[in-house]
Design an enzyme around this catalytic site. Structure first.
Site, PDB file in Angstrom:
ATOM      1  N   ASP A 102       0.866  -1.184   0.000  1.00 16.47           N
ATOM      2  CA  ASP A 102       0.000   0.000   0.000  1.00 16.47           C
ATOM      3  C   ASP A 102       0.907   1.239   0.000  1.00 16.47           C
ATOM      4  OD1 ASP A 102      -2.054   1.817   0.399  1.00 16.47           O
ATOM      5  OD2 ASP A 102      -2.569   1.151   2.402  1.00 16.47           O
ATOM      6  N   THR A 106       5.994  -0.846   4.935  1.00 20.61           N
ATOM      7  CA  THR A 106       6.340  -2.150   5.519  1.00 20.61           C
ATOM      8  C   THR A 106       7.425  -2.839   4.703  1.00 20.61           C
ATOM      9  OG1 THR A 106       4.038  -2.331   6.223  1.00 20.61           O
ATOM     10  CG2 THR A 106       5.354  -4.346   6.285  1.00 20.61           C
ATOM     11  N   ASP A 158      -7.165 -10.385   5.235  1.00 25.05           N
ATOM     12  CA  ASP A 158      -8.252 -10.359   6.215  1.00 25.05           C
ATOM     13  C   ASP A 158      -8.800  -8.960   6.459  1.00 25.05           C
ATOM     14  OD1 ASP A 158      -5.952  -9.296   7.628  1.00 25.05           O
ATOM     15  OD2 ASP A 158      -7.116  -9.567   9.463  1.00 25.05           O
ATOM     16  N   ARG A 164     -10.133 -14.487   5.211  1.00 24.94           N
ATOM     17  CA  ARG A 164      -8.899 -14.966   4.567  1.00 24.94           C
ATOM     18  C   ARG A 164      -9.170 -16.170   3.669  1.00 24.94           C
ATOM     19  NH1 ARG A 164      -4.468 -12.543   7.166  1.00 24.94           N
ATOM     20  NH2 ARG A 164      -4.677 -12.221   9.390  1.00 24.94           N
TER      21      ARG A 164
HETATM   22  P1  5GP Z   1       1.998  -0.585   3.739  1.00 30.52           P
HETATM   23  O1  5GP Z   1       3.113  -0.609   4.751  1.00 30.52           O
HETATM   24  O2  5GP Z   1       2.457  -0.885   2.330  1.00 30.52           O
HETATM   25  O3  5GP Z   1       1.193   0.685   3.815  1.00 30.52           O
HETATM   26  O4  5GP Z   1       0.965  -1.690   4.200  1.00 30.52           O
HETATM   27  C1  5GP Z   1       1.147  -3.035   3.912  1.00 30.52           C
HETATM   28  C2  5GP Z   1       0.327  -3.902   4.842  1.00 30.52           C
HETATM   29  O5  5GP Z   1      -0.919  -3.277   5.220  1.00 30.52           O
HETATM   30  C3  5GP Z   1      -0.049  -5.184   4.127  1.00 30.52           C
HETATM   31  O6  5GP Z   1       0.937  -6.184   4.311  1.00 30.52           O
HETATM   32  C4  5GP Z   1      -1.363  -5.538   4.792  1.00 30.52           C
HETATM   33  O7  5GP Z   1      -1.120  -6.249   5.987  1.00 30.52           O
HETATM   34  C5  5GP Z   1      -1.989  -4.207   5.141  1.00 30.52           C
HETATM   35  N1  5GP Z   1      -2.931  -3.753   4.096  1.00 30.52           N
HETATM   36  C6  5GP Z   1      -2.800  -2.669   3.293  1.00 30.52           C
HETATM   37  N2  5GP Z   1      -3.863  -2.575   2.456  1.00 30.52           N
HETATM   38  C7  5GP Z   1      -4.669  -3.618   2.741  1.00 30.52           C
HETATM   39  C8  5GP Z   1      -5.916  -4.080   2.185  1.00 30.52           C
HETATM   40  O8  5GP Z   1      -6.513  -3.505   1.271  1.00 30.52           O
HETATM   41  N3  5GP Z   1      -6.437  -5.214   2.736  1.00 30.52           N
HETATM   42  C9  5GP Z   1      -5.828  -5.905   3.756  1.00 30.52           C
HETATM   43  N4  5GP Z   1      -6.440  -6.988   4.203  1.00 30.52           N
HETATM   44  N5  5GP Z   1      -4.648  -5.504   4.286  1.00 30.52           N
HETATM   45  C10 5GP Z   1      -4.084  -4.369   3.776  1.00 30.52           C
END
Ligand code: 5GP
Length: 176
Positions: A102, A106, A158, A164
């Site tokens: 996203d 992370t 989830d 899931r």
């Molecule tokens: P980032 O650090 O890229 O903003 O977020 C990554 C993590 O956020 C993903 O590994 C996931 O755990 C969670 N995440 C971000 N968007 C979504 C989504 O649309 N659905 C779900 N289930 N988790 C998300």
């Protein structure tokens, strides 16, 4: 009654086609190499299980679990490892397998951490590239599906530990 609904977004049969195509690319790119797949728990486990069974290169599997502080819909940037990998990484060709990228926070954080272990290479394979809110530029080497935005579940992903098990991807639509 639930205060949200699920709308079908990507049917399972389409997902499988995308996973097939990515696996074929990985098989070509790593044809002469031993590969270490690191799945980020929990969301990647369904994708990783399907992907690894399509690989023809020698492969080992490990898992890491990351906890990030912040709300469910936004990562704060403070990330912690709650279950680390167990296999050695030094000198290995590592492919990180993620469910969804996203903001990129992370995956960027974990790539930095892995590099301190001196792998031969590190690449990223994600089921979903959700690009609208990307704030950290990370090279996504293998992407199955790109979506602009929205909160999605299914195929390992989830919402509060639910959904899931769904074979396809669904968008969560919150009731007003
Ligand atoms: P980032 O650090 O890229 O903003 O977020 C990554 C993590 O956020 C993903 O590994 C996931 O755990 C969670 N995440 C971000 N968007 C979504 C989504 O649309 N659905 C779900 N289930 N988790 C998300």
């Amino acid at each position: 009654m639930e205060d949200y609904q699920l709308t079908p977004l990507i049917p399972a049969k389409d997902l499988h086609k995308h996973v097939d195509a990515v696996a074929a690319r990985i098989n070509l790119d790593y044809a002469d190499k031993n590969l270490l797949l690191i799945g980020i728990l929990k969301g990647s486990f369904v994708f990783l299980a399907d992907l690894m069974r399509l690989l023809t290169v020698p492969v080992e599997i490990d898992f890491v679990r990351l906890a990030s502080y912040g709300t469910k819909s936004e990562t704060s940037g403070k990330i912690q490892i709650t279950k680390d990998i167990e296999l050695p990484v030094q000198g290995r060709h590592v492919l990180i397998v993620e469910d969804i990228v996203d903001t990129g926070t992370t995956i960027a954080w974990y790539m930095e951490r892995l590099r301190t272990y001196q792998p031969a290479s590190v690449r990223v394979c994600t089921l979903i590239d959700k690009y609208e809110r990307r704030s950290v530029e990370v090279p996504l080497d293998y992407v199955c599906v790109r979506i602009e935005k929205g909160f999605v579940v299914g195929y390992g992903l989830d919402f509060s530990e639910k959904h899931r098990h769904l074979p396809g991807i669904y968008e969560v639509q919150f009731n007003q």
